[in-house]
Design an enzyme around this catalytic site. Structure first.
Site, PDB file in Angstrom:
ATOM      1  CG  ASP A  72      -0.348  -0.511   2.377  1.00 18.85           C
ATOM      2  OD1 ASP A  72       0.894  -0.041   2.489  1.00 18.85           O
ATOM      3  OD2 ASP A  72      -1.174  -1.274   3.250  1.00 18.85           O
ATOM      4  CG  ASP A  74       0.805   4.732   4.197  1.00 22.40           C
ATOM      5  OD1 ASP A  74      -0.190   4.362   3.730  1.00 22.40           O
ATOM      6  OD2 ASP A  74       1.404   4.400   5.134  1.00 22.40           O
ATOM      7  CG  ASP A 148       9.770   2.089  12.617  1.00 25.21           C
ATOM      8  OD1 ASP A 148      10.055   2.899  11.685  1.00 25.21           O
ATOM      9  OD2 ASP A 148       9.251   1.039  12.722  1.00 25.21           O
TER      10      ASP A 148
HETATM   11  P1  ATP Z   1       4.543  -2.674   6.376  1.00 26.08           P
HETATM   12  O1  ATP Z   1       3.098  -1.883   5.942  1.00 26.08           O
HETATM   13  O2  ATP Z   1       5.386  -3.219   5.085  1.00 26.08           O
HETATM   14  O3  ATP Z   1       4.496  -3.670   7.565  1.00 26.08           O
HETATM   15  P2  ATP Z   1       5.674  -0.103   6.896  1.00 26.08           P
HETATM   16  O4  ATP Z   1       6.925   0.359   7.320  1.00 26.08           O
HETATM   17  O5  ATP Z   1       4.572   0.414   5.927  1.00 26.08           O
HETATM   18  O6  ATP Z   1       5.568  -1.612   6.710  1.00 26.08           O
HETATM   19  P3  ATP Z   1       3.441   0.553   8.727  1.00 26.08           P
HETATM   20  O7  ATP Z   1       3.044  -0.127   9.942  1.00 26.08           O
HETATM   21  O8  ATP Z   1       2.552   0.465   7.557  1.00 26.08           O
HETATM   22  O9  ATP Z   1       4.688  -0.146   8.301  1.00 26.08           O
HETATM   23  O10 ATP Z   1       3.843   2.253   8.992  1.00 26.08           O
HETATM   24  C1  ATP Z   1       4.138   3.132   7.999  1.00 26.08           C
HETATM   25  C2  ATP Z   1       5.197   4.056   8.520  1.00 26.08           C
HETATM   26  O11 ATP Z   1       4.810   4.568  10.057  1.00 26.08           O
HETATM   27  C3  ATP Z   1       6.582   3.174   8.716  1.00 26.08           C
HETATM   28  O12 ATP Z   1       7.115   2.940   7.472  1.00 26.08           O
HETATM   29  C4  ATP Z   1       7.298   4.216   9.798  1.00 26.08           C
HETATM   30  O13 ATP Z   1       7.862   5.428   9.052  1.00 26.08           O
HETATM   31  C5  ATP Z   1       5.958   4.642  10.835  1.00 26.08           C
HETATM   32  N1  ATP Z   1       5.798   3.793  11.761  1.00 26.08           N
HETATM   33  C6  ATP Z   1       5.151   2.781  12.005  1.00 26.08           C
HETATM   34  N2  ATP Z   1       5.043   2.239  12.782  1.00 26.08           N
HETATM   35  C7  ATP Z   1       5.753   2.882  13.767  1.00 26.08           C
HETATM   36  C8  ATP Z   1       6.339   2.944  15.133  1.00 26.08           C
HETATM   37  N3  ATP Z   1       5.953   1.962  16.136  1.00 26.08           N
HETATM   38  N4  ATP Z   1       7.026   4.115  15.633  1.00 26.08           N
HETATM   39  C9  ATP Z   1       7.547   4.732  14.690  1.00 26.08           C
HETATM   40  N5  ATP Z   1       7.175   4.984  13.515  1.00 26.08           N
HETATM   41  C10 ATP Z   1       6.341   3.923  13.056  1.00 26.08           C
HETATM   42 MG    MG Z   2       2.503   0.117   5.484  1.00 30.14          MG
END
Ligand code: ATP
Ligand code: MG
Length: 455
Positions: A72, A74, A148
Site C-alpha cells: 500500500d 501512504d 522508527d
Molecule cells: P509494512 O506496511 O510493510 O508492514 P511499514 O513500514 O509501511 O511496513 P506501517 O505499520 O504501515 O509499516 O507504518 C508506516 C510507517 O509509519 C513506517 O514506515 C514508519 O515510518 C512509521 N511507523 C510505523 N510504526 C511505527 C512505530 N511503532 N514507531 C515509529 N514509526 C512508525
Molecule cells: Mg505500510
C-alpha cells in the site's frame, strides 16, 4: 558489502548531524516509477499543485528501493487534514486524536497524513516512557525523526523522482542494515513494538540489526508486557505473514522477545515434535504468502499453539479424562496462558477451537457425523490442519488423504465416498463400540446420508 558498511560507518562518524537532508536522484535510488501507484502520484500532484509539499512515505519507499512491490501507499504532506480533504472528491477524515485522510480511488485508499512532530519530552508517556499520544503537527524533518527506522523514514517525490533522506536511510537500505532513529533505548521505551518491527524488517531485508539498535533489546524485551495485547497481536500477525515466518520466530527467540509474544514458544521449540510441527506450519504459510494467497490468522495460531494443546490433551487423557472434554480443557488452558500476552481476537480463538475439535472427530469417521463436519465453516481449514498432522506422523496419512479427497469432491463424489465408507467394515476405535447397536440403525444412517443436502 563490507567495504560499503565501513564507508558508511566512517561517514557517520566524521559527519556532523546535518540540518539538510540528502536529496537522492533516480540514478542513485533506482525506483521504477511504473511500480508506483498512479493514485498515490495523483494525490502528491494535487497537493503540490495547491502549493503544499507532498511525498510518498514509509514502507512503500523502502520496498520500492529494494525492488519489491509495495502493498500500500501512504502520503505525507504539510497540508492539514481539512486542507487535504477539500482537495479531493472522495476523501474522508478518519481518527479523532490522530487524524488522517483516506483519499479513495475505487478499491485503492491512499492514506494521507500531515507531518507530525515527535512527542515532546515526558508529558504524553506512561511510567515506562511509552508514548500515549503522538498527534502534534510538525515539519517534515520532525516527521522523519518520529519514525522508527532509518529505512522507514524516506520521502519520495514522484513528480521530481527525488528521495529525501534525513537519516541516511538509503545507504542503510542498500547495506540491509536496520537502524533505529535516535537513541534506541528511548525509542523502544516510547513504543516497545518497535523491537518487534526491528526484527521483522531485518528478516525481510535479509539483513541485520545494527549493534546499537540491537543492544538494548534483551534488557527491554519485557516492556512488551505494557503494550495493549491487541497491538502485539497485530504486529505478530504481520511478522508471521511476512513470507519468512520461521526465521522471524527464530529471531524473536534469539532476541528474547518471544516471552512477551508467544510465551509458550520456548516449551514448544524445545520439544522436537512440536518444533517439526511448527516448522511445517510456518513453511506452508510462507509458501502461500509467496504465491500471493491469503493466510487465515486462526489457522496460523491454531498451528502455533497445537503442540502445546496436544501435549496437554495427552496428559489429561492419561489422567483418565474422556478425549473430547480433555481436548476442551487443554484448549482452554493454552488459550488462557496465551491471551494474557497476545490477545487473540475472540473470533479467531473460536475458529481455532473449531479446527482443533474437528481433529478427534475426523479420526472417528462416523458416516452420519461426516456431513455435520462438512457443514462446519472451518471444515476445509481443519482438513488442511489434519494434513499437517499426518505429515508429522500424528495421524494416519491415508485417513488424512481421505478427508482431503472428500473436501475436494463434488456432491456426487462425496456421497459415493461416504456410501463406500458405510459399507466398509468399521475398523476405527470408537466406532467399534457403536457396532453393538441394533443392526437396523445402520441402513437408517446411510439413508439419512443420502438425503442430506450439502451445498
Ligand atoms: P509494512 O506496511 O510493510 O508492514 P511499514 O513500514 O509501511 O511496513 P506501517 O505499520 O504501515 O509499516 O507504518 C508506516 C510507517 O509509519 C513506517 O514506515 C514508519 O515510518 C512509521 N511507523 C510505523 N510504526 C511505527 C512505530 N511503532 N514507531 C515509529 N514509526 C512508525
Ligand atoms: Mg505500510
Amino acid at each position: 558489502m563490507l567495504a560499503n558498511t565501513i564507508k558508511g560507518l566512517v561517514k557517520r562518524l566524521v559527519k556532523p548531524k546535518r540540518a539538510v537532508p540528502d536529496r537522492i536522484s533516480r540514478e542513485q535510488h533506482g525506483i521504477d516509477r511504473r511500480l508506483v501507484s498512479r493514485h498515490a502520484i495523483k494525490v502528491c500532484e494535487t497537493l503540490q499543485q495547491a502549493g503544499f509539499d507532498a511525498y510518498i512515505v514509509g514502507g512503500a519507499v523502502r520496498d520500492l528501493i529494494i525492488g519489491l512491490e509495495p502493498k500500500d501507499f501512504d502520503v505525507a504532506t504539510n497540508a492539514t487534514p481539512e486542507q487535504i480533504r477539500s482537495l479531493f472528491r472522495r476523501a474522508r477524515i478518519i481518527g479523532r486524536r490522530f487524524q488522517l485522510v483516506h483519499v479513495v480511488f475505487g478499491q485503492e485508499i491512499i492514506e494521507t497524513s500531515t507531518f507530525r512532530a515527535p512527542a515532546s519530552n515526558g508529558q504524553m508517556t506512561d511510567d515506562h516512557g511509552r508514548i500515549l499520544r503522538d498527534n502534534v503537527f510538525g515539519s517534515q524533518k520532525q516527521d522523519a525523526e518520529r519514525r522508527d527506522l532509518t529505512i522507514n523514514a524516506l520521502y519520495y517525490d514522484p513528480i521530481t523522482e527525488t528521495v529525501i533522506d534525513f537519516h541516511e536511510g538509503v545507504p542503510d537500505l542498500k547495506n540491509r542494515v536496520v537502524r533505529m532513529i535516535g537513541d534506541p533505548a528511548t525509542r523502544y521505551r516510547e513504543d516497545p513494538v518497535r523491537m518487534l518491527r526491528a526484527v521483522r524488517f531485518a528478516v525481510k531485508l535479509n539483513g541485520k540489526i545494527e549493534s546499537a539498535t540491537q543492544a538494548p533489546i534483551a534488557e527491554l524485551a519485557d516492556l512488551l508486557g505494557n503494550v495493549p495485547a491487541a497491538r502485539v497481536f497485530d504486529e505478530m500477525l504481520k511478522l508471521l505473514t511476512c513470507g519468512q515466518a520461521m526465521e522471524c520466530v527464530k529471531q524473536l527467540r534469539t532476541h528474547g522477545l518471544h516471552s512477551g509474544t508467544l510465551p509458550l514458544l520456548d516449551v514448544i521449540l524445545e520439544d522436537p515434535e512440536g518444533q517439526a510441527f511448527i516448522e511445517l506450519a510456518l513453511e506452508r504459510t510462507d509458501k502461500r504468502i509467496r504465491v500471493g494467497k491469503s493466510v487465515s490468522p486462526s489457522f496460523l495460531f491454531a498451528a502455533l499453539l497445537w503442540p502445546q494443546v496436544r501435549s496437554q490433551w495427552q496428559r489429561l487423557c492419561a489422567d483418565g479424562e474422556q478425549r473430547i472434554p480433555a481436548l476442551s480443557e487443554a484448549a482452554d488452558q493454552v488459550l488462557d496462558a496465551q491471551t494474557e500476552k497476545l490477545a487473540i481476537n475472540r473470533r479467531f480463538s473460536s475458529d481455532m477451537r473449531d479446527i482443533w475439535f474437528m481433529q478427534p472427530r475426523f479420526e472417528r469417521r462416523l458416516p452420519k457425523a461426516i456431513y455435520r463436519l462438512f457443514e462446519q465453516p472451518r471444515f476445509r481449514a481443519a482438513v488442511d490442519f489434519m494434513q499437517m498432522r499426518a505429515a508429522c506422523h500424528e495421524v494416519d496419512s491415508v485417513l488424512a488423504q481421505w478427508w482431503m479427497d472428500l473436501a475436494d469432491a463434488n456432491d456426487e463424489g462425496r456421497s459415493d465416498m461416504i456410501q463406500a465408507l458405510a459399507e466398509e467394515p468399521r475398523e476405527e476405535g470408537v466406532a467399534t463400540k457403536r457396532r453393538r447397536r441394533p443392526r437396523r440403525k445402520k441402513p437408517a444412517d446411510a439413508a439419512a446420508l443420502q438425503s442430506s443436502s450439502v451445498s
